[in-house]
Design an enzyme around this catalytic site. Sequence first.
Site, short mmCIF file in Angstrom:
data_model
loop_
_atom_site.label_atom_id
_atom_site.label_comp_id
_atom_site.label_asym_id
_atom_site.label_seq_id
_atom_site.Cartn_x
_atom_site.Cartn_y
_atom_site.Cartn_z
N HIS A 188 0.77 -1.27 0.07
CA HIS A 188 -0.16 -0.18 -0.14
C HIS A 188 0.91 1.26 0.04
O HIS A 188 2.02 1.13 0.63
CB HIS A 188 -0.89 -0.10 1.21
N ASP A 219 3.41 -4.15 8.16
CA ASP A 219 2.19 -3.35 7.98
C ASP A 219 0.99 -4.50 8.28
O ASP A 219 0.83 -5.31 7.39
CB ASP A 219 2.17 -2.66 6.61
N GLN A 221 -4.32 -4.94 7.32
CA GLN A 221 -5.13 -5.70 6.97
C GLN A 221 -5.13 -7.09 7.70
O GLN A 221 -5.93 -8.18 7.27
CB GLN A 221 -5.01 -6.12 5.39
N LYS A 227 -10.00 0.08 10.95
CA LYS A 227 -10.36 -1.33 9.86
C LYS A 227 -10.81 -2.68 11.02
O LYS A 227 -10.70 -3.43 10.35
CB LYS A 227 -9.24 -1.58 9.28
N CYS A 286 -5.04 2.49 -3.11
CA CYS A 286 -3.71 3.02 -2.63
C CYS A 286 -2.59 2.08 -3.04
O CYS A 286 -1.87 1.99 -2.11
CB CYS A 286 -3.87 3.32 -1.35
N1 C6P Z 1 -6.16 0.35 2.97
C1 C6P Z 1 -8.03 0.07 1.38
O1 C6P Z 1 -9.06 0.27 0.92
P1 C6P Z 1 -4.40 4.05 7.21
O2 C6P Z 1 -5.44 4.75 6.07
O3 C6P Z 1 -3.33 4.60 7.73
O4 C6P Z 1 -5.74 3.50 8.32
O5 C6P Z 1 -4.36 2.61 6.70
C2 C6P Z 1 -3.31 2.43 5.24
C3 C6P Z 1 -3.15 1.10 4.95
C4 C6P Z 1 -1.71 0.50 5.14
N2 C6P Z 1 -1.64 -0.76 4.84
C5 C6P Z 1 -2.50 -1.60 4.20
C6 C6P Z 1 -2.09 -2.60 3.78
C7 C6P Z 1 -3.91 -1.01 3.97
O6 C6P Z 1 -4.64 -1.63 3.46
C8 C6P Z 1 -4.22 0.42 4.33
C9 C6P Z 1 -5.44 0.86 4.08
C10 C6P Z 1 -7.40 1.00 2.56
O7 C6P Z 1 -7.49 -0.76 1.21
C11 C6P Z 1 -7.69 2.30 2.43
S1 C6P Z 1 -6.76 3.11 0.98
#
Ligand code: C6P
Length: 414
Positions: A127, A205, A208, A231, A371
Amino acid sequence: MVFKNKKLSAACIRDFPILKKRVHGKRFVFLDSAASTQKPQAVIDAMSACYKNYYANVHRGIYQFSERASEAYEEVREKVRSFINAGSTREIIFTRNATESINLVAYSWGKANIRKGDEILITEMEHHANLVPWQELAKEHGAKVRYVPITGRGRLDLDAFESMISVKTKIVAFAHVSNVLGTINPAAKLVQIARKKSPAIVLVDGAQSVPHLPVDVQAIGADFYVFSAHKMLGPSGVGVLHGREEILSEMRPFMTGGDMISKVTFEGAQWNDLPWKFEAGTPDIAGVIGFGAALDYLSAFGMKTVQAYEEKLTARALPALLAIPGVEVYGPKETRDRSSAIAFSVGDAHPHDIASIFDEEGIAIRAGDHCAQPLHEKLGVPATARASFYLYNTPADIEALIRGVYKVKKIFRV
Ligand code: C6P
């Protein structure tokens, strides 16, 4: 059969007010939990109770409500520690989201330790949150970002991973679970390889993974592990950085100001103890308290149950999608080591059109690059449609997904 799990199916019907809504006159089917999840009444109530009954700033006031708010806030830190089996609450830092947690490490550890010629090893499935901060750090310090390739089956190429790590590698960062491919990477094994072959720090990371499967940060053994509350049934505006205490102690603060100091004079400042050294300014107090309620909610089922339930949903959706002529699924085609995020295309239909057609049916999916533009470049498509499930989805939602795909096929004559 897990679908008969009474607690889970009752939760779907009872606990999430938004799921009772209708959209365009149809039953609301929410298949975009990988972007952000819906919130159970318990989370809404915990935040509302904080504002109604005892809200005040934390770690500052010598009065009852401030002390109560501080206690409630710090109790959630212990809940997070226990949820991911961290060694100590000193290792749990509250941030705004996973993105901020990664930036904290890039700015604080990265700026102090990365030199010209160093390498930062990430993967092609990252991401942007786990990609752009490393590109920026590398640019500024004359280091190089290298990308471990994915295989044709949507898995990380483990041999390439091993061969690309060397004494030059100073940072290894990878997603535990891909938000596009759904691939579950063998995090503990990757950390082991990195330790054996390089002096690198390792960041995982977990945006997910923590919401969907049991995570034990001590068993994984990385230096840093990050995720977001929104999430996993919690509110937006709260994230977590788990870091190993020895490393966090050595690091300089990312942001400075109130609450992160122990003493300030006209000449300078001394830093507060861990974890507050990294929590400058007033945090999202009610948000953290709401996150605590989300952790309680998930813990009542247990993450093994949540994972098993989602696996059942994926085991229905994946073969059903794969069997439809004209549908392409990106990522692993089998449920083993795969999460419930499924990116797909339907013939030449643009993913935005697919999502609009789904919306007419009351079904929310995500469309775009999620993203992860470099990953889409690798996949050879600018965008995909993506369905993702959580504990409140049901087999009826999977049927709605499949019906939606047939509607797209009919309109676009795929
Ligand atoms: N992915 C998706 O629709 P934040 O925005 O900081 O809470 O998370 C960022 C992020 C980082 N790593 C991974 C693997 C992610 O999936 C995400 C967020 C969302 O897939 C929003 S773009």
